[in-house]
Design a protein around this motif. Structure first.
Motif, mmCIF file in Angstrom:
data_model
loop_
_atom_site.group_PDB
_atom_site.id
_atom_site.type_symbol
_atom_site.label_atom_id
_atom_site.label_comp_id
_atom_site.label_asym_id
_atom_site.label_seq_id
_atom_site.Cartn_x
_atom_site.Cartn_y
_atom_site.Cartn_z
ATOM 1 N N ILE A 73 0.852 -1.188 0.000
ATOM 2 C CA ILE A 73 0.000 0.000 0.000
ATOM 3 C C ILE A 73 0.887 1.237 0.000
ATOM 4 O O ILE A 73 2.067 1.170 0.348
ATOM 5 N N ASP A 74 0.306 2.358 -0.363
ATOM 6 C CA ASP A 74 1.044 3.617 -0.408
ATOM 7 C C ASP A 74 1.553 3.990 0.983
ATOM 8 O O ASP A 74 0.840 3.854 1.981
ATOM 9 N N GLY A 75 2.765 4.485 1.041
ATOM 10 C CA GLY A 75 3.399 4.872 2.296
ATOM 11 C C GLY A 75 2.662 5.953 3.058
ATOM 12 O O GLY A 75 2.849 6.084 4.273
ATOM 13 N N LYS A 76 1.809 6.731 2.376
ATOM 14 C CA LYS A 76 1.065 7.790 3.073
ATOM 15 C C LYS A 76 0.155 7.206 4.150
ATOM 16 O O LYS A 76 -0.058 7.815 5.199
ATOM 17 N N GLY A 106 1.895 -3.847 7.189
ATOM 18 C CA GLY A 106 0.779 -2.968 6.845
ATOM 19 C C GLY A 106 0.456 -1.963 7.922
ATOM 20 O O GLY A 106 1.328 -1.479 8.649
ATOM 21 N N LEU A 107 -0.834 -1.660 8.035
ATOM 22 C CA LEU A 107 -1.269 -0.646 8.990
ATOM 23 C C LEU A 107 -1.369 -1.189 10.402
ATOM 24 O O LEU A 107 -1.283 -0.425 11.361
ATOM 25 N N MET A 108 -1.520 -2.510 10.532
ATOM 26 C CA MET A 108 -1.444 -3.092 11.878
ATOM 27 C C MET A 108 -0.051 -2.848 12.448
ATOM 28 O O MET A 108 0.103 -2.389 13.577
ATOM 29 N N ILE A 112 -11.036 2.395 12.930
ATOM 30 C CA ILE A 112 -10.896 1.686 11.666
ATOM 31 C C ILE A 112 -10.048 2.544 10.746
ATOM 32 O O ILE A 112 -10.416 3.673 10.414
ATOM 33 N N VAL A 113 -8.893 2.015 10.366
ATOM 34 C CA VAL A 113 -8.015 2.687 9.418
ATOM 35 C C VAL A 113 -8.160 1.947 8.083
ATOM 36 O O VAL A 113 -8.800 0.897 8.021
ATOM 37 N N PRO A 114 -7.606 2.470 6.987
ATOM 38 C CA PRO A 114 -7.798 1.806 5.703
ATOM 39 C C PRO A 114 -7.405 0.324 5.730
ATOM 40 O O PRO A 114 -6.451 -0.071 6.406
ATOM 41 N N GLY A 115 -8.181 -0.447 5.012
ATOM 42 C CA GLY A 115 -7.939 -1.886 4.959
ATOM 43 C C GLY A 115 -8.777 -2.526 3.879
ATOM 44 O O GLY A 115 -9.484 -1.848 3.134
ATOM 45 N N GLY A 116 -8.710 -3.830 3.821
ATOM 46 C CA GLY A 116 -9.416 -4.595 2.803
ATOM 47 C C GLY A 116 -10.595 -5.352 3.373
ATOM 48 O O GLY A 116 -11.243 -4.903 4.324
ATOM 49 N N ILE A 117 -10.843 -6.531 2.837
ATOM 50 C CA ILE A 117 -12.030 -7.315 3.180
ATOM 51 C C ILE A 117 -12.124 -7.586 4.679
ATOM 52 O O ILE A 117 -13.192 -7.442 5.280
#
Length: 193
Positions: free
Chosen positions: A13-16, A43-45, A104-109
Motif C-alpha cells: 500500500i502507499d506509504g502515506k 501494513g497498517l497493523m 478503523i483505518v484503511p484496509g481490505g475485506i
C-alpha cells in the motif's frame, strides 16, 4: 483506554497510509492509551504498533494459532501480551471484548468485516463503544457514500449515523474517542424492520 485498531495487514500500500497510522499510534500512546490489535507486523497493523512502541505504549496482540502455523501473517514481536485463538471468529470476539473503542483505518475485506461487525453489534445494543473511521486521503469516501445511499433508500436507519464518525484529522479522532459521547437510541430506533 484500550483501543482496538482494525486495518490492513499488507505492505503493498502507499506509504502515506503507513506514516499516518504510525503517527496516530504514537499520538494515542502519548495520551496514555493502550493498543489491542490483530498482532500483525506488516501494513497498517504494524504501523499502529510501531507508533505505540515509540511512546512505550502497552500493546496486546490477538492472532489465530493457524496464522503462525501456516505463515499467513508475520507477528509483531514487541507485543506486551500475545493471545492465540482457535479461529478468526474468536480473535475478533477477543479484541471486541478487550477494547473500549474501535478505530478503523484503511484496509481490505477483513477490515470491512471488522467494521461492520462492531457497527452491527452497536446497532443491536450489544455495546456502546465509540467507532471512529480514519478516512486517510479519502480512502473511505466511497463507503461513506454507500452508507448514505443505504439510508436514503430506507435500508439503514438515519439514526445509525450517530453510531460512528469519519475523521480526516488525527487530533479530532482522538478527541472523539476520549469524549465517548453516547446517544440514547433504542434498538427499534436504530434498526429498520
Amino acid at each position: 483506554m484500550k483501543l482496538c485498531i482494525f486495518g490492513a495487514a499488507s505492505n503493498e500500500i502507499d506509504g502515506k497510509y503507513i506514516s499516518a497510522v504510525e503517527s496516530l499510534g504514537e499520538s494515542l500512546a502519548k495520551r496514555g492509551h493502550e493498543l489491542v490489535f490483530g498482532a500483525g507486523r506488516n501494513g497498517l497493523m504494524g504501523a499502529a504498533a510501531r507508533g505505540f512502541t515509540k511512546q512505550n505504549g502497552k500493546i496486546t496482540g490477538v492472532i489465530p494459532e493457524f496464522f503462525k502455523e501456516a505463515g499467513i501473517e508475520a507477528i509483531y514481536e514487541k507485543c506486551d501480551e500475545l493471545i492465540y485463538t482457535d479461529s478468526m471468529r474468536v480473535r475478533k470476539a477477543e479484541m471486541e471484548e478487550r477494547a473500549d473503542a474501535f478505530i478503523i483505518v484503511p484496509g481490505g475485506i477483513g477490515t470491512f468485516e471488522e467494521l461492520f461487525e462492531v457497527l452491527t453489534l452497536k446497532q443491536l445494543g450489544r455495546h456502546a463503544k465509540p467507532i471512529a473511521i480514519y478516512n486517510i486521503d479519502g480512502y473511505y469516501n466511497a463507503l461513506e457514500a454507500l452508507l448514505k445511499h443505504s439510508i436514503e433508500e430506507g435500508f439503514v436507519s438515519e439514526n445509525c449515523n450517530y453510531l460512528y464518525r469519519y475523521f480526516t484529522d488525527e487530533t479530532e479522532l482522538i478527541n472523539y474517542i476520549e469524549e465517548n459521547k453516547q446517544y440514547d437510541f433504542s434498538v427499534d430506533e436504530l434498526k429498520n424492520g
